[in-house]
Write an enzyme that holds these catalytic residues in place. Structure first.
Site, short mmCIF file in Angstrom:
data_model
loop_
_atom_site.label_atom_id
_atom_site.label_comp_id
_atom_site.label_asym_id
_atom_site.label_seq_id
_atom_site.Cartn_x
_atom_site.Cartn_y
_atom_site.Cartn_z
N CYS A 259 0.86 -1.20 0.00
CA CYS A 259 0.00 0.00 0.00
C CYS A 259 0.89 1.24 0.00
O CYS A 259 0.81 2.09 0.88
CB CYS A 259 -0.95 -0.01 1.19
SG CYS A 259 -1.83 -1.58 1.44
N PRO A 262 1.66 7.51 -1.48
CA PRO A 262 2.36 8.21 -2.57
C PRO A 262 3.87 7.98 -2.60
O PRO A 262 4.54 8.56 -3.44
CB PRO A 262 2.05 9.67 -2.29
CG PRO A 262 1.93 9.74 -0.81
CD PRO A 262 1.30 8.45 -0.38
N GLU A 280 1.13 -1.33 -4.86
CA GLU A 280 -0.01 -0.41 -4.73
C GLU A 280 -1.18 -0.94 -5.55
O GLU A 280 -1.04 -1.21 -6.74
CB GLU A 280 0.37 1.00 -5.20
CG GLU A 280 -0.77 1.99 -5.21
CD GLU A 280 -1.48 2.12 -3.88
OE1 GLU A 280 -2.72 2.00 -3.86
OE2 GLU A 280 -0.79 2.32 -2.85
N ASP A 306 -3.27 -6.01 -5.71
CA ASP A 306 -3.86 -6.09 -4.38
C ASP A 306 -2.82 -6.74 -3.46
O ASP A 306 -2.39 -7.87 -3.69
CB ASP A 306 -5.14 -6.93 -4.42
CG ASP A 306 -5.88 -6.97 -3.10
OD1 ASP A 306 -5.24 -6.77 -2.04
OD2 ASP A 306 -7.10 -7.22 -3.10
N ASP A 324 1.38 -0.19 5.49
CA ASP A 324 0.64 1.01 5.87
C ASP A 324 -0.77 0.83 5.33
O ASP A 324 -1.07 1.22 4.21
CB ASP A 324 1.32 2.25 5.29
CG ASP A 324 0.68 3.55 5.76
OD1 ASP A 324 -0.26 3.49 6.58
OD2 ASP A 324 1.11 4.62 5.31
N CYS A 377 -2.82 5.43 9.60
CA CYS A 377 -2.93 6.85 9.96
C CYS A 377 -4.32 7.09 10.55
O CYS A 377 -5.07 7.94 10.10
CB CYS A 377 -2.66 7.76 8.78
SG CYS A 377 -3.71 7.47 7.34
#
Length: 452
Positions: A259, A262, A280, A306, A324, A377
């Protein structure tokens, strides 16, 4: 309160007519104010269409960058303080206005209360915007209400519990004893945090945080800073830099960043000298990931897949993995004030199922003795601590490797009793000797697991 009645109000607006409108002469055309018009579009997109602020910003028609930035700032300030703004407006409204009128009032009040907009400008631009949007029957209401806010709004703020008003109840409850400190931190715009390439001299105007992050004031345009085009640094919140730091990648190790977009954490891992594969799933995010890695001149293999179904290429057995995971992003509300207006408690259940799936798949990739950092996050316990507890119960070959006091010596308040990392926007780094603490960082949870 005013929130939550948007669709009904919009329908009502379709039938509202001024009784004497047919007898009045046509008002002269009003010059378009691109900033207020765009800000109103953004507010409507988030509150009525339930689209993210970033998505809505990207969908705006072409406009001058300065107007676009000003519209974003106005809309973000309104979303950030929406509960307080509605509480100030409520005594001046005898009935619920249509959604577009309510949004114009909110934007005007945000300018008066929080952005130091001169009263004549805040009131005048709001009235002009109403005319632009063919809401002329409501210009008298808008003018009267905003004049009252200009006169008594600041005094009204003193009697309000703004942190509580601006925070949905389910978030306030979940954040427990830290809720007020978090909500207070959400009232201000986030600064610009940078992670520097090793050996780069920090910008003279930046503040060096104890974790090595360079902090610049809110609103700093990163693309015009010296060294940006040369890949000297990248944007990364101080808290967001911690999971990769705690993974402690070593030169020559094989590491997977799941994941990855950016790409800030990918860059940290690659600059350690490790061999990194960035995975990603979201194809729309991959171009930005590649662009960031290219600007930083990093040779990283990118896989579009995935993470729960991807398998490493033959011969690549990961020594370590950074996951993440997708989450509610409640730790990023300072930067994304639309989050409290888009997320609901019920959204967490679907996210936790995905997080469990990703955790199990990631741990299965590791070599024996390999380590994994799980990070989100989010400040919701369901997405952090509870996911690790679930993994430890259901995956017998997995053990917790707590973060040590020494590893988090620069931010001791972030280490929990169990040895997890938990940051929140009200947490503070120690300032330079004789200086006050430096507050403000995203909310993050991280834990380290190893496989036997």
């Amino acid at each position: 309160m005013l929130a939550g009645k948007g669709r009904a109000a919009q329908k009502a607006m379709m039938t509202i007519r001024s009784p004497s409108s047919s007898r009045r002469p046509s008002a002269p055309p009003v010059a378009m104010d691109p900033t207020r018009d765009a800000a109103c579009r953004l507010l409507n997109a988030v509150l009525e269409q339930h689209r993210s602020l970033e998505e809505a910003l990207n969908a705006l028609p072409p406009m001058e960058p300065r107007d676009r930035a000003a519209a974003h700032r106005l809309a973000a300030a309104t979303l950030r303080r929406l509960g307080t703004i509605d509480a100030v407006l409520e005594p001046f409204l005898r009935r619920e206005p249509p959604a577009p009128v309510r949004d114009i009032l909110r934007l005007g009040a945000a300018g008066l209360l929080f952005l130091d907009t001169p009263p004549h400008a805040a009131v005048g631009t709001a009235v002009d915007l109403a005319r632009q949007l063919r809401l002329a029957p409501f210009t008298g209401l808008i003018n009267a209400v905003l004049r009252k806010v200009a006169t008594g709004g600041q005094e009204m703020l003193n009697g309000l519990d703004s942190p509580r008003l601006d925070t949905p109840g389910w978030l306030w409850t979940a954040w427990g004893r830290d809720a007020r400190a978090i909500a207070l931190a959400h009232q201000t715009e986030a600064p610009l945090d940078l992670t520097l390439r090793p050996g780069i001299t920090p910008p003279a105007e930046g503040i060096l945080l104890p974790n090595g992050t360079i902090r610049l004031p809110p609103g700093t345009r990163v693309s015009i800073l010296p060294g940006f085009e040369e890949g000297a640094f990248w944007v990364q919140d101080a808290a967001a830099s911690l999971p990769a730091r705690l993974l402690a990648a070593r030169e020559g190790e094989k590491i997977v960043d799941l994941c990855a977009a950016p790409g800030g954490k990918t860059a940290q891992l690659a600059m350690s000298g490790a061999e990194v594969i960035a995975v990603e799933r979201e194809a729309v995010r991959v171009p930005r990931l590649r662009e960031n890695l290219a600007r930083l001149r990093l040779d990283v293999q990118v896989a579009v897949a995935d993470a729960a179904e991807w398998t490493p290429p033959a011969g690549f057995v990961p020594d370590a993995i950074l996951l993440d995971a997708p989450c509610s992003a409640t730790g990023t509300i300072r930067r994304h004030p639309d989050v409290p207006h888009l997320k609901r408690q019920r959204d967490i259940t679907a996210l936790t199922a995905q997080q469990d799936r990703l955790l199990a798949a990631a741990l299965a990739m590791l070599r024996p003795g390999g380590r994994l950092i799980y990070a989100v996050c989010s400040m919701q316990p369901e997405e952090g601590r509870q996911r690790i507890e679930h993994a430890l119960k259901t995956l017998p070959s997995v053990t917790l490797s707590p973060f040590t006091v020494e590893e988090l010596a620069f931010l001791p308040g972030a280490r929990t009793a169990e040895g997890y990392l938990r940051t929140h926007p009200g947490l503070a780094f120690a300032g330079p000797e004789g200086s006050p603490p430096i507050t403000g960082m995203d909310g993050f949870f991280a834990a380290r697991l190893t496989v036997r």
